[in-house]
Design an enzyme around this catalytic site. Structure first.
Site, mmCIF file in Angstrom:
data_model
loop_
_atom_site.group_PDB
_atom_site.id
_atom_site.type_symbol
_atom_site.label_atom_id
_atom_site.label_comp_id
_atom_site.label_asym_id
_atom_site.label_seq_id
_atom_site.Cartn_x
_atom_site.Cartn_y
_atom_site.Cartn_z
ATOM 1 N N ASP A 8 51.342 -4.984 -87.658
ATOM 2 C CA ASP A 8 50.604 -5.367 -88.874
ATOM 3 C C ASP A 8 50.858 -4.477 -90.100
ATOM 4 O OD1 ASP A 8 49.579 -7.032 -86.920
ATOM 5 O OD2 ASP A 8 47.468 -6.568 -87.288
ATOM 6 N N ASP A 46 49.199 -10.103 -88.672
ATOM 7 C CA ASP A 46 47.856 -10.666 -88.744
ATOM 8 C C ASP A 46 47.959 -11.878 -89.676
ATOM 9 O OD1 ASP A 46 45.254 -10.089 -87.685
ATOM 10 O OD2 ASP A 46 44.569 -9.467 -89.684
ATOM 11 N N HIS A 48 45.740 -15.145 -90.739
ATOM 12 C CA HIS A 48 44.505 -15.915 -90.631
ATOM 13 C C HIS A 48 44.469 -17.137 -91.539
ATOM 14 C CE1 HIS A 48 42.771 -12.607 -88.397
ATOM 15 N NE2 HIS A 48 42.830 -11.771 -89.407
ATOM 16 N N HIS A 81 41.401 -11.291 -95.666
ATOM 17 C CA HIS A 81 42.669 -10.551 -95.625
ATOM 18 C C HIS A 81 43.719 -11.349 -94.857
ATOM 19 C CE1 HIS A 81 40.795 -9.590 -91.763
ATOM 20 N NE2 HIS A 81 42.023 -9.445 -91.303
ATOM 21 N N LYS A 106 49.234 -13.563 -85.087
ATOM 22 C CA LYS A 106 47.966 -13.581 -84.360
ATOM 23 C C LYS A 106 46.824 -13.794 -85.341
ATOM 24 C CE LYS A 106 47.806 -8.588 -84.665
ATOM 25 N NZ LYS A 106 46.577 -8.481 -85.458
ATOM 26 N N CYS A 151 44.070 -2.878 -84.445
ATOM 27 C CA CYS A 151 45.188 -3.636 -83.866
ATOM 28 C C CYS A 151 46.167 -2.775 -83.079
ATOM 29 C CB CYS A 151 45.864 -4.458 -84.955
ATOM 30 S SG CYS A 151 44.724 -5.761 -85.539
HETATM 31 C C1 VGL Z 1 43.200 -5.465 -88.343
HETATM 32 C C2 VGL Z 1 40.971 -5.682 -88.835
HETATM 33 C C3 VGL Z 1 41.113 -7.045 -89.000
HETATM 34 C C4 VGL Z 1 44.336 -4.572 -87.967
HETATM 35 C C5 VGL Z 1 43.359 -6.825 -88.490
HETATM 36 O O1 VGL Z 1 45.510 -4.955 -88.191
HETATM 37 O O2 VGL Z 1 44.069 -3.464 -87.449
HETATM 38 N N1 VGL Z 1 42.003 -4.906 -88.482
HETATM 39 N N2 VGL Z 1 42.317 -7.597 -88.829
HETATM 40 ZN ZN ZN Z 2 42.583 -9.625 -89.323
#
Ligand code: VGL
Ligand code: ZN
Length: 206
Positions: A8, A46, A48, A81, A106, A151
């Protein structure tokens, strides 16, 4: 066979981003240097939908940092995000991506969060990363990226649970630190499960 898993490293997790990780940009040169030492490199992203239920904005009266019960799982609520197709979901400009063989996305199911690059938070669905690594003959994974307390930690715990020798690069990760000692606690939690925490020099010097 070793694999590097880059977790990420996306614009929204860098300073100035929607879910900024303090000094998150400092992992980029470390991860770029690590890449020269691996024949197999994968990245997680990440990713979404705007309707994702981990976003505080999708719950009336809730703010980032609040907790809810989401289908039976404790869920901390985040700022919006890494929305699919947005600039914030893109990989960091300075991150070397030419050697990345495959990207595992993901968090695409709006109803469940997915911190680990292997499974969603309920361990209901796999991303395919575990099978992919096994099929490539990987026995050791080295993990770096963002964020250490979410993550990276859950990716490392799942890797270890799947039987991979698992190493996390301490200077190749930074934490969200909703609580100030979350970084240290995450490292302890990982070490307690048999995950090795090393400095990048230990990998680069070889
Ligand atoms: C993450 C919070 C929400 C991460 C991803 O990549 O650590 N943290 N989504
Ligand atoms: Zn996230």
């Amino acid at each position: 066979m070793d694999a590097l898993i880059i977790v990420d490293i996306q614009k929204d997790f860098l300073p100035g981003g929607a879910l900024a990780v303090s000094q998150g940009d400092e992992v980029i040169p470390v991860v770029n240097a690590l890449q020269k030492h691996f024949d197999l490199i994968v990245a997680t992203q990440d990713y979404h939908p705007a309707s994702h239920l981990s976003f505080a904005a999708n719950h009336k009266g809730k703010n980032p940092g609040d907790h809810i019960d989401l289908k039976g799982l404790d869920q901390v609520l985040w700022p919006i995000h890494c929305v699919q197709g947005s600039e914030g979901a893109a990989f960091a400009d300075r991150l070397e991506m030419t050697k990345v063989k495959k990207i595992f996305q993901k968090g695409s199911d709006p109803e469940i969060d997915s911190y680990s690059g292997f499974y969603d938070n309920g361990h209901l669905k796999s991303t395919g990363l575990g099978d992919y690594l096994r099929q490539k003959g990987v026995d050791r994974v080295v993990i770096a990226g963002l964020a250490a307390d979410y993550c990276v930690k859950f990716t490392a715990l799942d890797a270890k649970g799947l039987g991979f020798d698992t190493v996390v690069v301490k200077d190749g990760t930074r934490a969200v630190n909703l609580k100030e000692d979350d970084f240290e606690r995450a490292l302890e939690e990982m070490e307690a499960q048999g995950i090795k925490v090393v400095g990048s020099q230990e990998i680069i010097k070889k």
